[in-house]
Design a protein around this motif. Structure first.
Motif, PDB file in Angstrom:
ATOM      1  N   ILE A  16      46.855  58.145  79.219  1.00  0.00           N
ATOM      2  CA  ILE A  16      46.805  58.948  80.430  1.00  0.00           C
ATOM      3  C   ILE A  16      46.703  60.393  79.985  1.00  0.00           C
ATOM      4  N   VAL A  17      45.709  61.083  80.530  1.00  0.00           N
ATOM      5  CA  VAL A  17      45.497  62.482  80.184  1.00  0.00           C
ATOM      6  C   VAL A  17      46.173  63.354  81.242  1.00  0.00           C
ATOM      7  N   ASN A  18      46.876  64.359  80.797  1.00  0.00           N
ATOM      8  CA  ASN A  18      47.570  65.311  81.653  1.00  0.00           C
ATOM      9  C   ASN A  18      46.604  65.887  82.693  1.00  0.00           C
ATOM     10  N   LYS A  19      46.968  65.784  83.971  1.00  0.00           N
ATOM     11  CA  LYS A  19      46.092  66.245  85.055  1.00  0.00           C
ATOM     12  C   LYS A  19      45.867  67.749  85.027  1.00  0.00           C
ATOM     13  N   GLY A  52      36.406  66.599  63.264  1.00  0.00           N
ATOM     14  CA  GLY A  52      37.075  67.786  62.763  1.00  0.00           C
ATOM     15  C   GLY A  52      38.550  67.671  63.075  1.00  0.00           C
ATOM     16  N   LYS A  53      39.084  68.630  63.823  1.00  0.00           N
ATOM     17  CA  LYS A  53      40.503  68.595  64.169  1.00  0.00           C
ATOM     18  C   LYS A  53      40.750  68.147  65.608  1.00  0.00           C
ATOM     19  N   PHE A  54      39.734  67.599  66.252  1.00  0.00           N
ATOM     20  CA  PHE A  54      39.854  67.211  67.659  1.00  0.00           C
ATOM     21  C   PHE A  54      39.808  65.703  67.841  1.00  0.00           C
ATOM     22  N   LYS A  55      40.696  65.222  68.715  1.00  0.00           N
ATOM     23  CA  LYS A  55      40.626  63.842  69.177  1.00  0.00           C
ATOM     24  C   LYS A  55      39.796  63.840  70.456  1.00  0.00           C
ATOM     25  N   TYR A  56      38.962  62.840  70.595  1.00  0.00           N
ATOM     26  CA  TYR A  56      38.146  62.683  71.801  1.00  0.00           C
ATOM     27  C   TYR A  56      38.513  61.402  72.518  1.00  0.00           C
ATOM     28  N   TYR A  57      38.571  61.494  73.836  1.00  0.00           N
ATOM     29  CA  TYR A  57      38.890  60.356  74.682  1.00  0.00           C
ATOM     30  C   TYR A  57      37.711  60.080  75.603  1.00  0.00           C
ATOM     31  N   ASN A  95      30.885  61.760  78.895  1.00  0.00           N
ATOM     32  CA  ASN A  95      31.991  62.519  79.479  1.00  0.00           C
ATOM     33  C   ASN A  95      33.231  62.529  78.597  1.00  0.00           C
ATOM     34  N   MET A  96      33.077  62.184  77.317  1.00  0.00           N
ATOM     35  CA  MET A  96      34.248  62.235  76.429  1.00  0.00           C
ATOM     36  C   MET A  96      34.698  63.687  76.295  1.00  0.00           C
ATOM     37  N   ILE A  97      36.016  63.833  76.161  1.00  0.00           N
ATOM     38  CA  ILE A  97      36.587  65.178  76.108  1.00  0.00           C
ATOM     39  C   ILE A  97      37.572  65.292  74.948  1.00  0.00           C
ATOM     40  N   PRO A  98      37.658  66.481  74.360  1.00  0.00           N
ATOM     41  CA  PRO A  98      38.699  66.696  73.352  1.00  0.00           C
ATOM     42  C   PRO A  98      40.043  66.824  74.053  1.00  0.00           C
ATOM     43  N   VAL A  99      41.057  66.173  73.491  1.00  0.00           N
ATOM     44  CA  VAL A  99      42.376  66.198  74.120  1.00  0.00           C
ATOM     45  C   VAL A  99      43.440  66.393  73.048  1.00  0.00           C
ATOM     46  N   PRO A 100      44.255  67.440  73.200  1.00  0.00           N
ATOM     47  CA  PRO A 100      45.359  67.630  72.247  1.00  0.00           C
ATOM     48  C   PRO A 100      46.454  66.581  72.457  1.00  0.00           C
ATOM     49  N   ASP A 101      47.167  66.285  71.390  1.00  0.00           N
ATOM     50  CA  ASP A 101      48.248  65.296  71.458  1.00  0.00           C
ATOM     51  C   ASP A 101      49.248  65.606  72.564  1.00  0.00           C
TER      52      ASP A 101
END
Length: 184
Positions: A16-19, A52-57, A95-101
């Motif tokens: 779940i990604v923070n709204k 790189g240093k980004f996670k993608y969801y 529509n994948m997006i980088p998401v911080p932990d």
């Protein structure tokens, strides 16, 4: 040729990604999908990859009749049962997006009612079954999804004015904004 800073790792779970984070990204790129449909929950799910240093969801969407006619492509993948040919959902890789932990929570089935309203236990059980089936379909194609996402990312960087890139989130811009969000 893929860029050498790609490092791929697979985390096949539901997240779940923070709204607030999604709302923040939407200010800069309208391609980013929103996560709230009244009392329903849209989950960002699938292969989490590190570029790189980004996670993608990768966001998942319910199957619609238009998806039946569409073919799998670099930026789109159907979650379809090979035995029954039933189309469960689609992954919009574009529509994948980088998401911080700090902006994600792994969804645990026993906590699902904290994120989505169900009118009864049967509806909740059916929804969990659907998530389990979709996850199994994702697991079957995880390497393919990773490869598609990597190629898509590279193509969008190499050809930012292409029709493919125009269908996609602006990955580099969202990476910058992701860092900005974390710093705030």
């Amino acid at each position: 040729m893929f860029h050498p800073y790609f490092f791929w790792r697979s985390y096949l779970n539901w997240y779940i990604v923070n709204k607030e984070y999604i709302r923040f990204l939407l200010q800069f790129d309208k391609t980013v999908g929103f996560v709230n449909y009244d009392d329903k929950l849209k989950i960002h799910v699938g292969t989490i990859l590190t570029i790189g240093k980004f996670k993608y969801y990768v966001p998942i969407s319910s199957a619609k009749s238009k998806h039946e006619r569409m073919s799998n492509s670099l930026d789109f993948h159907k979650l379809q049962d090979k035995t029954t040919n039933y189309l469960y959902a689609v992954l919009n890789i574009n529509n994948m997006i980088p998401v911080p932990d700090s902006c994600i929570t792994q969804l645990k089935y026993d906590k699902i009612s904290n994120y989505r309203y169900f009118k009864d236990d049967k509806e909740r059980t059916n929804y969990i079954y659907l998530l389990q089936k979709e996850k199994a379909l994702i697991d079957e194609v995880s390497e393919l999804l990773q490869s598609k996402a990597q190629k898509l990312y590279e193509k969008c960087l190499q050809m930012p004015d292409s029709s493919l890139a125009k269908r996609c989130c602006n990955f580099k811009l969202l990476e910058e904004k992701s860092l900005e969000f974390v710093q705030q």
